[in-house]
Every structure is written in C-alpha cells, then in structure tokens.
Write an enzyme that holds these catalytic residues in place. Structure first.
Site: not given
Length: 572
Positions: A369, A484
């Site tokens: 991320d 995720s």
C-alpha cells in the site's frame, strides 16, 4: 506424477522421475556438528542487517529471548527448479501433474537425517522447544541472544527503525560446515515484521454505499457481479486459506455472521494455529480477507485460517510451511508483506512456496500500500523514501501471485465499467528475486494482476464484531480496502476458476502470462491503462503499477474451456 511404486506410462517419465530421485537421494547425510573452536564454518543466505534509516543502539544483551526458524535447503534444487518449470510448459511430460505432499516430501524435502542433525545442534547449543516440521523444511527453536551468537557465529545489536525498537544480526550468519544443509536462520532480525495492507481499526469508516467522493461501496457478494462470475458455479470444490497471525477467532465469527445474514451458502471454516495467541489486533484484516474470498467466490469448499503467534518472519514461516505440509488449501491468501529494502533474510519462504507450487497450490500476496516507494513508509496509503524504488515480499517471490490495487468504477447495478491504478498500488522490480520462467527482464517484476483496493472511492463493506482488544468499537459493517482487499478478490476469483476445472490449473501466473502475451489467443483481461503508483504509470499491456489488470471471471472460464492448453498439454 504417479506413485513411485507404480509403473509410469512413458519411458520419458520414468527417466525424469528416476533421475530426480537418484539426484535427490545422492545428497550426503550431515553428521552432528561439534562445538570445537577449530571447526570450519559455512556461510548461509542470512545477511548482515543494513538500513540507512536505522539507529544503532548498542549490542543486545545475551539474555534477550529469540525465537528462530532454521530453513533447510531442498534436496537437489536444480531438479525442483526443473520440475516446477516443466509443470507449466505445454507438451511437457509432467505438465500439470502435481505432486502429493508425500511425493514432494519424499523427493525434494531435506532428509530426516539432515533435519535431525540441525535439531541436535540447536539442542546442544542450549535452544529449547526444538521442533522439526513434518516436511522437514524448517526446524524451529527458542533461545536467547547469547546462544544465537555462539551457534551462528554472528553479532546481534539493538536498532531503532522509525521509532520501532528491535534487534538484528549486524554480521552475516554462519553455521558449522557439516551443517551446510542450512539455508537461512530466520528470526534474529526483529526490526522488520510483516504488516497488513489495509486501514487499521482506528481509521475504519462506517459502511456506506455511496462515498463522499461520489464513489461506490460494495458488499463482498457484490464483487461476484463486478468481476462477472456470470454462470460460473461457486467455488464449492476448492479449499482456500487465509494466512496471518494472532487470534483469528473473531474473524471466523465475523465470517459466519456475514454468511448467515446475507443468505450465502455455508462455508466450513477452521483455525490452525502454529502458536497460541490472544492478540486479535488483526481482526479487521482477517475478517475482510475471509469475507472477500467468500463473496466473490460464491462460497469455497472450506476456508482455513492459518495463524502464527506473531508477525515475525520466523513465526510466519512456520505457519506458511504448515499450510504447504497440510496441502489442503489450493488457494492461499496473504494480505501482508514487508519492503525488500534492508532485509537480512531475502526470499526466506521461497522454498516453502516452491514446494507448494509443485503440489498445485497458488499462494496470493498483496503487492503493498505504498506504491513504488515502500522503503521507510510510515503508514499505508503513503509513499516512503522517493529516492528508493522497491517492492514488498512475499509478493516479490517468483512462486507467489502478486496482486496490485485499482480504483474501481461500476454502474449503479455493479456492472464493471473501468479501473485505474490506485496511487498506492505496490509495484516495481525486485532487487533480490530472480526472474521466473514466465516473466522477462533481469529480476522479478510486481504485480501480476490488480483488483479493487481504493478504500476512499470503491471500498468493500464487511462485517466486524465488537472487540475492545482489536479496536472495533461497535458490531456492524465497515468500509476498508488496500491491496489487502485486492489479493482476496483475486484469490476468490481464482478459486472459482479452479473449481470449474477440477482444481487442475495450479499456480496462476504461468498460464496467465502465456496467454496474456498471445497475439492469436489472448486472455480476456481488463487492461488498466491509466493512473500511477508513484514511480510507474499504468499503460496498455503489462505495467509495474497494475500488472496485466483484472479479469472477467465468466470470460476467463469460457476462454479456459476453449483453450485446452490452459489445463493440459494439448495446445503447444
């Protein structure tokens, strides 16, 4: 591959198997190591800690505890490399002939004598709780800094990395020469722990269908419409797994609540813990993983939560290896990772992943991320040092399907319209991992594909039970995302395709790349050609922001049915 006692159908198969077994069994057994001061020492692949962002704080005290996982080399790595390559080469005699766990262990795992020699050495050095994994790939043990320094001829210091204190070996790890079967010693570096790639509980937003930016939120089952499962049956023939750490009891309960409330088919679930833990700080992640997989897959055959005690590399390695040793789940999701930069144990789980590939398992990992700048990043959804392009592990492993992130755009009926690169989709070129046979270039490139990840504009809406220890203040539905989310969306989609094809596809990337490149029979993909992840832009075809893009499940299922080479060797 047939059992060793059965007669092979082809002379070529007999030669291949015989050669593999002969070479594998020719590895000499290691004798027990001695503690003589004059003994010879051998290098391992565990490097000295180095990080420009770390502050040296002196050497660690001898009594400080450490938990380690000693990984052993596979028998005849060349034979294993050849086998995993031939598994996915059309017209190969072993194309998609996946091994049972008994076959993979008998052929490629270290010998019992090799593993026992390592265990004996650790016990002699004063380590306790010494345990050999069923497939003998790792030996785990507990000890302290003093014992580790002596056993592995290294120095261990204290460091502070961006406000986090830990220890790490600041010289390369060595072992007695007669234990040259040791590959790495994982667990001496506690400065770099795995992290999930989503918003933590403290930053969760309440559920909404329309976002403040005008985007759209999606309940897990809606992704089956978004990525067009169509008439493809649910993944009722394929077992899946979520791999992580800490307690997963709440996440398991969250899944059951979601399934019941939304009227979805029941999914048998279980928890396999390689260490006990009451830490449920990861509830948000594991619940999102399980519900995303279930929603887009329509419901898998079973879902196993594999959990380690902590998010240390040594603990995670034990959980990963248990999933391979069990060989129950065919699609295994890992919504976590750590930047490659500064790692002392590069590729520490590659042997485990590769053995899983030989068994027909597909490990799936979030690409990260922090865009193309994960080094020294302070939080998810932010770039780290913009002077260092890097990628995250385990997504960078050549034996893992790496999934990046997108911002999703659909109509009000959830029909797919387009995707653009999420600004924080992890991607780039590894400096530690070699190029797999199905990619080009000097090193492994990440990601392979990309699915929805944008927690602001196209989040998932999933259920969480109130938990004072995880930070979830009220039971109900919440919005989240990150890579995720992207990883389990692919995992569930792939499980659906595996079920439609009797679990005969195996490791995802080789066929995806082969057909994505084809000019005559191209794989039907959603090519993401706009947006950036900081260092790289999404472009037509493959790119380092979104890989090959995402896909339409129904279209890919139809493609597989029309192209036998996706499953068998009939199409060269």
């Amino acid at each position: 591959m047939q059992n060793h006692g059965q007669r092979a159908k082809h002379h070529g198969e007999r030669r291949l198997l015989a050669t593999s077994l002969i070479l594998a069994l020719s590895v000499p057994f290691a004798a027990s190591a001695t503690d003589s001061s004059t003994q010879a020492w051998a290098s391992t692949r565990t490097e000295a800690f180095h990080s420009g962002a770390a502050q040296f704080q002196g050497y660690a005290e001898d009594g400080q505890t450490v938990s380690i996982a000693v990984s052993l080399k596979v028998r005849d790595p060349d034979a294993l490399n050849n086998y995993t390559r031939e598994l996915f080469r059309p017209n190969s005699l072993v194309y998609h002939r996946f091994l049972t766990k008994e076959q993979s262990e008998a052929t490629f795992s270290p010998t019992a004598e090799q593993a026992e020699a390592v265990a004996a050495y650790l016990k002699k050095q004063g380590f306790t709780n010494v345990e050999i994994a069923p497939n003998r790939l790792i030996v785990t043990a507990d000890g302290d800094v003093g014992k580790a320094r002596s056993a592995f001829r290294t120095t261990i210091a204290r460091f502070n990395v961006q406000g986090v204190n830990g220890i790490a070996n600041d010289s390369a790890v060595q072992v007695p020469a007669e234990l040259s079967q040791i590959d790495q010693v994982v667990g001496l570096d506690t400065t770099r722990k795995m992290q999930t790639y989503s918003l933590p509980a403290a930053q969760l937003k309440p559920a909404y269908v329309t976002t403040s930016s005008g985007g759209h939120g999606y309940y897990p089952q809606e992704f089956a419409t978004v990525y067009h499962a169509g008439t493809v049956a649910r993944a009722s023939k394929t077992a899946a797994a979520v791999i992580g750490w800490g307690s997963m009891t709440n996440a398991q309960a969250d899944l059951a609540h979601f399934i019941s409330e939304k009227g979805l088919p029941a999914v048998p679930s279980s928890i396999v813990a390689t260490a006990s833990s009451s830490d449920d700080s990861g509830q948000v992640e594991w619940a999102m993983d399980a519900q995303a997989i279930t929603g887009v897959s329509g419901g898998v055959k079973s879902l196993t939560f594999y959990t380690s005690g902590t998010n240390s590399n040594s603990a995670i390695l034990k959980a990963l290896n248990r999933a391979v040793s069990d060989n129950t789940a065919k699609v295994l999701n890992m919504s976590w990772g750590a930047a490659e930069c500064g790692s002392t144990t590069k590729g520490f789980a590659d042997s485990v992943f590769q053995l899983g590939v030989s068994q027909g398992q597909t490990f799936v990992a979030s690409s990260g991320d922090n865009g193309s700048y994960p080094c020294n990043a302070s939080e998810n959804g932010a770039y780290g040092s913009k002077t260092i392009l890097s990628v995250s592990y385990p997504a960078s492993s050549p034996y893992v399907a790496a999934i990046g992130g997108t911002t999703l755009n659909t109509d009000t009926s959830d029909n797919y319209v387009s995707e653009t690169s999420w600004p924080y989709s992890g991607g780039g070129t590894s400096t530690a991992e070699a190029t797999p046979s199905w990619q080009t270039g000097a090193h492994r490139q990440v990601p392979d594909l990309a699915f929805d990840a944008d927690w602001d504009n196209s989040p998932i809406i999933f259920y969480l039970t109130k938990s004072s220890t995880s930070g979830v203040g009220t039971s109900g539905y919440y919005a989240n995302g990150g890579t995720s989310l992207a990883a389990p969306l692919f995992s569930g989609s792939w499980a659906r395709l595996e079920s439609a094809n009797a679990n005969a596809i195996g490791f995802a990337p080789p066929a995806i790349y082969a057909y994505a490149r084809s000019t005559t029979t191209p794989l039907p993909l959603h090519d993401v050609a706009s947006g950036t992840n900081g260092g790289y832009s999404a472009t037509k075809g493959y790119d380092l922001a979104t890989g090959w893009g995402s896909f339409d499940i129904q279209a890919v299922a139809n493609f597989i049915a029309a192209n036998p080479g996706f499953i068998n060797a009939s199409n060269p």
